[in-house]
Every structure is written in C-alpha cells, then in structure tokens.
Design a protein around this motif. Structure first.
Motif, PDB file in Angstrom:
ATOM      1  N   GLY A  61       0.772  -1.237   0.000  1.00  0.00           N
ATOM      2  CA  GLY A  61       0.000   0.000   0.000  1.00  0.00           C
ATOM      3  C   GLY A  61       0.800   1.281   0.000  1.00  0.00           C
ATOM      4  O   GLY A  61       0.279   2.336  -0.343  1.00  0.00           O
ATOM      5  N   GLY A  62       2.067   1.248   0.401  1.00  0.00           N
ATOM      6  CA  GLY A  62       2.845   2.475   0.501  1.00  0.00           C
ATOM      7  C   GLY A  62       2.726   3.085   1.884  1.00  0.00           C
ATOM      8  O   GLY A  62       1.642   3.105   2.484  1.00  0.00           O
ATOM      9  N   ARG A  63       3.847   3.600   2.394  1.00  0.00           N
ATOM     10  CA  ARG A  63       3.846   4.163   3.751  1.00  0.00           C
ATOM     11  C   ARG A  63       5.106   4.989   3.952  1.00  0.00           C
ATOM     12  O   ARG A  63       6.062   4.867   3.194  1.00  0.00           O
ATOM     13  N   TRP A  64       5.081   5.808   4.994  1.00  0.00           N
ATOM     14  CA  TRP A  64       6.262   6.566   5.391  1.00  0.00           C
ATOM     15  C   TRP A  64       6.472   6.325   6.875  1.00  0.00           C
ATOM     16  O   TRP A  64       5.734   6.831   7.713  1.00  0.00           O
ATOM     17  N   ASP A  65       7.472   5.535   7.181  1.00  0.00           N
ATOM     18  CA  ASP A  65       7.769   5.165   8.562  1.00  0.00           C
ATOM     19  C   ASP A  65       8.949   5.958   9.113  1.00  0.00           C
ATOM     20  O   ASP A  65       9.862   6.343   8.356  1.00  0.00           O
ATOM     21  N   ARG A 137       8.162   4.400   1.318  1.00  0.00           N
ATOM     22  CA  ARG A 137       7.887   3.535   0.180  1.00  0.00           C
ATOM     23  C   ARG A 137       6.558   3.930  -0.458  1.00  0.00           C
ATOM     24  O   ARG A 137       5.560   4.100   0.231  1.00  0.00           O
ATOM     25  N   GLY A 138       6.571   4.072  -1.764  1.00  0.00           N
ATOM     26  CA  GLY A 138       5.364   4.393  -2.501  1.00  0.00           C
ATOM     27  C   GLY A 138       4.482   3.179  -2.664  1.00  0.00           C
ATOM     28  O   GLY A 138       4.825   2.065  -2.244  1.00  0.00           O
ATOM     29  N   ARG A 139       3.359   3.355  -3.332  1.00  0.00           N
ATOM     30  CA  ARG A 139       2.392   2.277  -3.478  1.00  0.00           C
ATOM     31  C   ARG A 139       2.985   1.068  -4.191  1.00  0.00           C
ATOM     32  O   ARG A 139       2.641  -0.065  -3.892  1.00  0.00           O
ATOM     33  N   ASP A 140       3.927   1.301  -5.099  1.00  0.00           N
ATOM     34  CA  ASP A 140       4.514   0.182  -5.826  1.00  0.00           C
ATOM     35  C   ASP A 140       5.661  -0.452  -5.069  1.00  0.00           C
ATOM     36  O   ASP A 140       6.327  -1.356  -5.583  1.00  0.00           O
ATOM     37  N   GLY A 141       5.934   0.002  -3.856  1.00  0.00           N
ATOM     38  CA  GLY A 141       6.999  -0.549  -3.045  1.00  0.00           C
ATOM     39  C   GLY A 141       8.343   0.103  -3.274  1.00  0.00           C
ATOM     40  O   GLY A 141       9.316  -0.224  -2.596  1.00  0.00           O
ATOM     41  N   ALA A 142       8.415   1.065  -4.218  1.00  0.00           N
ATOM     42  CA  ALA A 142       9.677   1.720  -4.518  1.00  0.00           C
ATOM     43  C   ALA A 142      10.072   2.673  -3.396  1.00  0.00           C
ATOM     44  O   ALA A 142       9.244   3.425  -2.878  1.00  0.00           O
ATOM     45  N   THR A 143      11.332   2.640  -3.030  1.00  0.00           N
ATOM     46  CA  THR A 143      11.834   3.559  -2.023  1.00  0.00           C
ATOM     47  C   THR A 143      11.980   4.944  -2.639  1.00  0.00           C
ATOM     48  O   THR A 143      12.521   5.105  -3.735  1.00  0.00           O
ATOM     49  N   VAL A 144      11.478   5.971  -1.936  1.00  0.00           N
ATOM     50  CA  VAL A 144      11.569   7.344  -2.413  1.00  0.00           C
ATOM     51  C   VAL A 144      12.752   8.010  -1.733  1.00  0.00           C
ATOM     52  O   VAL A 144      12.772   8.172  -0.523  1.00  0.00           O
ATOM     53  N   GLU A 145      13.733   8.384  -2.523  1.00  0.00           N
ATOM     54  CA  GLU A 145      14.884   9.100  -1.986  1.00  0.00           C
ATOM     55  C   GLU A 145      14.832  10.542  -2.492  1.00  0.00           C
ATOM     56  O   GLU A 145      13.765  11.076  -2.734  1.00  0.00           O
TER      57      GLU A 145
END
Length: 598
Positions: A61-65, A137-145
């Motif tokens: 689903g995507g999240r920011w931890d 991590r975005g919805r597609d599971g990609a790490t956002v840097e």
C-alpha cells in the motif's frame, strides 16, 4: 474464512483505525499513526490515486515510517486550535518529538494549483538519545529518496523527498538535535532545513489558530466541538467548497466483510446537515461555499440530480475493485469509485431544496433561472415520491418505498413553499404548501403501525424499523414531541441499540440490503437520538447519552463512521465528517437547553 492465527497476524500488521490522526491543507489529507507512520495519503487531491495506503495493504500500500530502536510508548496530540500534529515516541534511551503538517503559506484559502503541496516532518529529540531512520515507500513498493518519483496518475508531476540528513541510513540523535524531512509535489523540490521547516510549521499553526478563533461555541465539551470543526475543515476542499464524506476509501464496516466503500466524494445528503451545523458555530464562509457548490452541482442539468459528486461537481468514475490490495485486516474487496452514484435515492430532492431554503433564508439570492430549476426538482419529487428507491442507506438490493425518502420529498415541497413565500411567488407557494400538507398527512398515516406502536421503515409495511426515522423531527416532518415520534424513538432504542448508547442503522435480518455480513453501529444515528431526546424535553437522558458518545472519540478527538459495539473499535472510513456534524449539532442543542434552564 479467517482462522484465529490469520486474524491475529492481520491484527498485528494493521493498527487500529482509531490509532490515527488527520493532517491536511484543503486540497488533500493524510493519516498519521501513533507510531508516526503516514498510513494514508492521496496526492495531490483527496480523490487522487493513493500514494500511501498501508491501511489497505500493509505490504503493497505504501507508507512513510520513522522507525526508532527500542520503542517503549507513544502519544499524540494536536497543537491547540490547530491541525498541526505532534507525535512523541519514547524509547529506552530518550524521546523523539515528530511534528507533522501539510504546510500552508498563509491563511486557510484555496491554492492557485493543486499540484503544489508539501508534507513537512520535523524530528527533534526532547531528551536522551534516539536511534531513528526514515523509510518511505510508494504504493509500488519503490523507495523514495531525493530524486523525483512520478506521482501516480499525476502526469508529469512528481514527488520529491528532501532531507537535512542522509536517508540511506539511520541516525543517533541527541537532545536538541533536529532532522527536517519534506515530501513535496511541486515542479522543483522544496528543500527545507530544520530552521526553515520549523518556521513553515509555525506559519501553518498560526493559520489554523487564526481560523479556529472564529469558531463560536462555549458550551459543554467545547474542546470536542472545536476539534470537530477543525476536522470538518480538514475534509473541506477549499478550492470548490465541497466537503468529502471522509478522506479515505474501503476501511471496512465489519472486519473481514465486503462492506467497504470509497467515501472521497461529496454526498448531496450531507450538505444540508453540514451547512446547518457549520453555521451554528460561526463557520459561515464554509457554509455558504458548500451551499453554492451543492446548488451549482445539483441544478446545472435538467436530468435527475445525482446522489454524490466529485470535488468538481461531476459524476464519479465507475466503481472498481482493486485486485492488488488485500484490504484492511483482510477486508476485501478494496473499492475505488462509488456505485451508489447511479442509484435512485429520492431524498436527494429534499436535501437540495433544504439547502436552497437555507441559502435564501440567510440572505442568498434566488434568480428566476434557479427558481425554475428548483421547481423542476419539485416536480420530479412529486412524480416519484411514492416509487421504490434504494434509500438513505444505499442498499444494493431491489428498491423499496422508504419512509425517509418519502419524508424528504415532503421536505422538498415544504421548502419550495417557503422559498416561494420568501421570494413573492404567492401562487406557487399555495401549490407547494397544499402538496406538502397532503403528502405529510399521507406519510404519517401510512408509516404509522398500530401493531408496532411506532413509525416503520417502509410505508404500509409493519414490522420494519430503521434509524433514519430519527431524522424526521430534524427535518421538520414530524414534531419530536409528537407521542408517535416519542414512541418511535423508544422503539428504535429497544430494537436497534446493542447498548452503550450505540445504534445500528437497521437489522440486516429484517431489512436485507443485498450484501453479506453485518456492520458496526452507526455513530451519526446516536447523535440523532440525542437530538430527539432534547427536542422532546428529555434533556437529562440526552446529556447522559451525549456523554457516552463523547467518551468514544479517539486520543485526538476524532470519530469514525461506525463502532464495533462488542470491542469499541472504530469501523468504516475515518474520520467521518457526518459523525462530527452530529457531535456539533447535538452539543449546540444541549447548550441551548442549558441556557434555557432545562
């Protein structure tokens, strides 16, 4: 069917719905958990695709931890009179304060572009040391840097993450150390250091406090009324004046069930209740903006008005099921769009006409063109008021002659009569008044059941009951002190209450709706119960009921759509604007009763 082991695993992976707070900027909103996880955000607007949706799928689903080592406890609060959120994470070695907000440049007002926005997160160690990292991590599971990441459904728009520290690793921060993180959806990254982010958060806090200073209420639970007002403002799309029913989709009405709906739209039904509640506490600008939006959306075509609209006043997309997401705690399917849009719900006529009446009553103009369109709606209601529909609860089954739907058509006729009187159209006033009186008399006669000793859910059908009957006095169809209405309130309480001041909307065994499974108790219905008790003179009972409901808000004063009567857990989309509207209305009625010495 879920086994005990599966249910426990899902519970471990999905935090309670109540363990979240809402931040927003008038274009969109985000849910932040007690663990500081951003678990929900649709960007750049409420109705955009979800960037973060871990509440609907913990893995995809995507999240920011912001995970910290050795977390022991957490707590969360809003700054006073504000939508700026503070989460404190206490570890075995120290305490980290996280301040979150969707940033505002100045006063709460429409942005020039919905493509511009930013979520600011300022981390500061209060005492001791804290080992913390940022994992986005975005919805597609990609790490956002730091590099730009395409915004889902956003064309050329992109998400940018800026950070005052390296995000490739964790950091051990000492007392007073700060870390600035900013996620922006702009043409260029919004790169803020700790000092400039702190200033931006302060401006945002000031904007919220300046706005909330205009809320007028000094009765019991003024803090909850103010928080409800701020929550409604967070659900308010500033650019259009629309108010979304909730900023989320598909949070289930029963864990493991299929009753999961997309609420990121504006229901015409909500409008009259919303503007009435807002105006009562001084939110006149929001009330007027919502009225204008509703009347423009619902009277722009000659066809039958729709049940719900997008923020732009257009018809929603077709309802689709998301095959990728497992749903909150396995509650599938996850849905985007809402199929209720195409239903027959005859109460919509009364809702629109009531909005128009409130608009004119408070100084709005009534042009000949708008009068013609409103009268056209009245003629549609006259033609269809006795034909079956899906009703206020939007059943997905064959239509029935719901008492509430007929009552709201009567409201349409009554409000047209009042509008005609206010605007000097005496001949039309006489026509609509006569029709309103005839329909009311017929309704009261056919909805009353001597056998049951109360009004019934459907005309001419004894043995059926639903909580929408509690709205009849609120819409001036039946007086709350009428013995038949008093008896109906008591019957609803006996048959539909599982205890604890809660009410089901209806019982599925008695009133099939075309769906499997059950649902929780509907929070708004309990506030309608309070209102009936106040208006019928049973003020002490109303106070006690209201107190029990006030005790159900979560740790930051928010309410969901429904409550599990067994566990007290929140169910349904969250936070629910309608629930907060109910709280405001009941609090105002009780305050007036107190002022009258009741």
């Amino acid at each position: 069917m879920q086994t005990d082991d599966v249910r426990q695993d899902l519970a471990d992976r999905y935090p309670p719905i109540a363990d979240h707070a809402l931040v927003g900027d008038g274009e969109t909103a985000a849910l932040v958990g007690l663990d500081a996880r951003v678990a929900w955000a649709c960007l750049p607007r409420f109705d955009s695709p979800a960037v973060f949706a871990s509440l609907l799928d913990a893995d995809r689903g995507g999240r920011w931890d912001l995970p910290v080592r050795d977390l022991r406890s957490s707590r969360q609060h809003y700054l006073p009179g504000s939508a700026v959120l503070v989460t404190e994470l206490t570890t075995g070695t120290g305490t980290l304060r996280v301040t979150d907000a969707l940033l505002l440049d100045g006063a709460l007002q429409p942005r020039t572009s919905s493509a511009t926005g930013a979520l600011g997160r300022l981390l500061e160690v209060v005492h001791g040391t804290v080992d913390v990292r940022s994992e986005l991590r975005g919805r597609d599971g990609a790490t956002v840097e730091g590099s730009a990441v395409p915004l889902p459904g956003g064309g050329d728009r992109a998400l940018h993450l800026s950070s005052s520290r390296d995000t490739d690793r964790g950091h051990v921060l000492g007392a007073g150390d700060r870390w600035a993180l900013t996620l922006s959806w702009t043409d260029e990254p919004l790169d803020l250091d700790p000092d400039t982010l702190a200033e931006a958060l302060q401006r945002t806090d000031t904007a919220w406090r300046d706005w909330s200073a205009g809320v007028r209420f000094d009765g019991a639970h003024a803090d909850l009324v103010l928080r409800s007002a701020i929550t409604l403002k967070l659900c308010d799309h500033h650019a259009s004046g629309a108010v979304v029913a909730a900023p989320t989709s598909s949070l289930p009405e029963a864990v493991g069930g299929e009753r999961n709906w997309d609420y990121r739209f504006t229901w015409v039904r909500d409008a009259a209740y919303t503007v009435y509640a807002l105006r009562r506490i001084g939110m006149v600008e929001e009330s007027d903006a919502f009225l204008d939006w509703v009347l423009d959306a619902a009277t722009r075509e000659d066809a039958r008005p729709d049940v719900l609209y997008t923020l732009d006043g257009t018809f929603p997309q077709d309802e689709v099921e998301d095959e990728e997401f497992e749903g909150y705690r396995g509650s599938g399917p996850v849905r985007w769009g809402n199929g209720a849009s195409g239903q027959l719900q005859h109460d919509v006529y009364g809702e629109i006409l009531d909005c128009a009446y409130q608009h004119v009553r408070h100084g709005g103009t009534l042009t000949d063109a708008r009068w013609d369109r409103l009268e056209h709606l009245g003629r549609l209601a006259e033609r269809h008021h006795l034909t079956p529909d899906q009703g206020i609860w939007e059943i997905r089954d064959a239509g029935r002659p719901f008492t509430y739907s007929v009552a709201m058509c009567q409201v349409a006729f009554d409000r047209l009569a009042r509008l005609a009187e206010l605007s000097g159209r005496a001949d039309r006033a006489a026509h609509w008044r006569a029709l309103a009186d005839d329909v009311r008399a017929d309704l009261v006669d056919r909805a009353w059941s001597e056998e049951d000793g109360c009004f019934t859910e459907h005309l001419d059908q004894p043995g059926t009951l639903d909580a929408s009957l509690l709205a009849l006095p609120l819409r001036r169809v039946v007086d709350a002190a009428d013995p038949r209405m008093v008896a109906t309130v008591d019957a609803v309480a006996r048959k539909l209450s599982p205890g604890g001041g809660l009410l089901y909307r209806y019982l599925h065994a008695d009133s099939p709706d075309g769906l499997e499974g059950n649902e929780g108790a509907f929070v708004l219905c309990s506030f309608w119960w309070v209102d009936n008790l106040v208006q019928s003179g049973r003020v002490q009972e109303a106070r006690e009921l209201f107190e029990s409901l006030a005790a159900r808000v979560n740790h930051v004063g928010l309410l969901a759509e429904q409550v599990d009567p067994t566990t007290g857990e929140f169910l349904g989309n969250f936070p629910q604007a309608f629930s907060h509207i109910g709280l405001i209305s009941s609090a105002v009625l009780l305050a007036r009763a107190e002022a009258d010495g009741l």
